[in-house]
Scaffold this active site. Structure first.
Site, PDB file in Angstrom:
ATOM      1  CG  ASN A 146      -1.737   1.107   1.297  1.00 19.78           C
ATOM      2  OD1 ASN A 146      -1.868   2.024   0.113  1.00 19.78           O
ATOM      3  ND2 ASN A 146      -2.361   1.267   2.573  1.00 19.78           N
ATOM      4  CE  LYS A 191      -0.029   3.353   4.589  1.00 17.91           C
ATOM      5  NZ  LYS A 191      -0.340   3.625   6.066  1.00 17.91           N
ATOM      6  CG  HIS A 245      -5.955   2.188   4.916  1.00 15.58           C
ATOM      7  ND1 HIS A 245      -5.776   2.978   5.794  1.00 15.58           N
ATOM      8  CD2 HIS A 245      -5.011   1.036   4.816  1.00 15.58           C
ATOM      9  CE1 HIS A 245      -4.343   3.014   6.209  1.00 15.58           C
ATOM     10  NE2 HIS A 245      -3.943   1.911   5.651  1.00 15.58           N
ATOM     11  CD  GLU A 297      -2.995   5.681   6.302  1.00 14.16           C
ATOM     12  OE1 GLU A 297      -2.684   5.711   5.170  1.00 14.16           O
ATOM     13  OE2 GLU A 297      -2.169   5.352   7.208  1.00 14.16           O
ATOM     14  CD  GLU A 315      -3.693  -2.063   7.358  1.00 13.78           C
ATOM     15  OE1 GLU A 315      -2.526  -2.417   7.058  1.00 13.78           O
ATOM     16  OE2 GLU A 315      -4.321  -0.889   7.107  1.00 13.78           O
ATOM     17  N   GLY A 353       2.037   2.638  10.612  1.00 14.10           N
ATOM     18  CA  GLY A 353       2.957   3.734  10.537  1.00 14.10           C
ATOM     19  C   GLY A 353       3.720   4.172  11.763  1.00 14.10           C
ATOM     20  CB  SER A 406       4.533  -1.147  12.223  1.00 16.84           C
ATOM     21  OG  SER A 406       4.340   0.062  12.359  1.00 16.84           O
TER      22      SER A 406
HETATM   23  P1  PGA Z   1       2.495   0.619   7.592  1.00 22.54           P
HETATM   24  O1  PGA Z   1       1.136   0.865   7.119  1.00 22.54           O
HETATM   25  O2  PGA Z   1       3.133  -0.720   7.249  1.00 22.54           O
HETATM   26  O3  PGA Z   1       3.151   1.643   7.129  1.00 22.54           O
HETATM   27  O4  PGA Z   1       2.248   0.529   9.122  1.00 22.54           O
HETATM   28  C1  PGA Z   1       0.100  -0.354   6.890  1.00 22.54           C
HETATM   29  C2  PGA Z   1      -1.072   0.245   6.054  1.00 22.54           C
HETATM   30  O5  PGA Z   1      -1.544   1.199   6.436  1.00 22.54           O
HETATM   31  O6  PGA Z   1      -1.558  -0.373   5.388  1.00 22.54           O
END
Ligand code: PGA
Length: 257
Positions: free
Chosen positions: A9, A11, A95, A97, A167, A173, A213
């Site tokens: 992903n 983003k 997601h 976000e 998640e 993140g 992460s």
């Molecule tokens: P990250 O993001 O691996 O940077 O924590 C995962 C995601 O948001 O799908």
């Protein structure tokens, strides 16, 4: 048997040029065909531009989001038809976000899931609790609500095309990933929930991913868990070397689940 599903992903990262360099880097790192499904979700502007370059590879492209309507006055949105037209079948839905910053709700997730399944796409529905909810002991309550509402009126015969990405919001993140045991506990709970509320054969087919992460160091550990069939990777998927190591970790643990 459930094949691994490893999803990058990106983003709002990587331009078209950067996406092409990433692909060249990945192909340099990995020569053979991975056993699982490897899906890269770049920004919308790169999807068409990268689709030709990805065609000859072992990798597939996916979208980070989509709208549920086919056409209309929805400024700034992307129709599922537009994705299907350029050969995109994987799509992330809900997601955290999108839920946090763009007003996505369980209801819009449900509309998108219905649209995606009707278009014979492969939706990856993102679910997970906040830090506060975990501390309050509400993790499973939140997941139950998210899954039940996501599946409302989704045609049953399409259930097998759906994957779930667990998640936890506190792990995204932050570098503060869930432990393998926490991730497995939730993945097992999701599979049992699907088994009880849909049926066991569907629960056995649906892929459950962990995200939050994930790094090249932790990928193998997550994939060794009985109910984790794949990974949704943000930060570590931006670098072809790091993502290649995650793919290699997946290949070394070819799923027999
Ligand atoms: P990250 O993001 O691996 O940077 O924590 C995962 C995601 O948001 O799908």
């Amino acid at each position: 048997m459930r094949q691994h599903l490893i999803v990058a992903n990106w983003k709002m990262n990587h331009s078209v040029q950067e996406g092409l360099s990433f692909l060249a880097g990945l192909q340099h790192e990995i020569k053979s065909k991975p056993h699982g499904d490897i899906v890269v979700c770049p920004p919308f502007t790169s999807l068409y531009a990268l689709s030709e370059a990805f065609e000859e590879t072992h990798y597939q492209l996916g979208a980070q989001n989509m709208h549920w309507e086919e056409t209309g006055a929805f400024t700034g949105e992307i129709s599922p038809n537009f994705l299907v037209e350029i050969g995109i079948r994987f799509v992330l839905i809900g997601h955290s976000e999108r839920r946090q910053h763009f007003g996505e709700t369980d209801e819009t997730v449900n509309k998108k899931l219905i649209a995606a399944t009707l278009k014979r796409m492969f939706p990856i529905v993102c679910i997970g609790e906040s830090e506060k909810e975990r501390h309050q002991g509400k993790t499973f309550e939140v997941l139950q609500r998210q899954i039940s509402q996501a599946l409302t009126e989704v045609p049953r015969e399409t259930f097998k095309s759906i994957s779930w990405a667990y998640e936890p919001i506190w792990a995204i993140g932050t570098g503060n990933r869930a432990t393998m045991e926490q991730a497995q506990e939730v993945a097992e709970w999701i599979r049992n929930f699907i088994s009880k509320n849909c049926d066991a054969s569907i629960a056995n087919i649906q892929r459950i991913l962990y995200g939050g992460s994930v790094s090249e160091e932790t990928a193998a550990g997550f994939l060794s868990q009985a109910d984790i069939d794949g990974l949704l990777v943000g930060g570590a998927s931006l670098d072809p070397k790091r993502f290649a190591e995650i793919i290699i970790a997946s290949d070394q643990r070819i799923s027999t689940k």
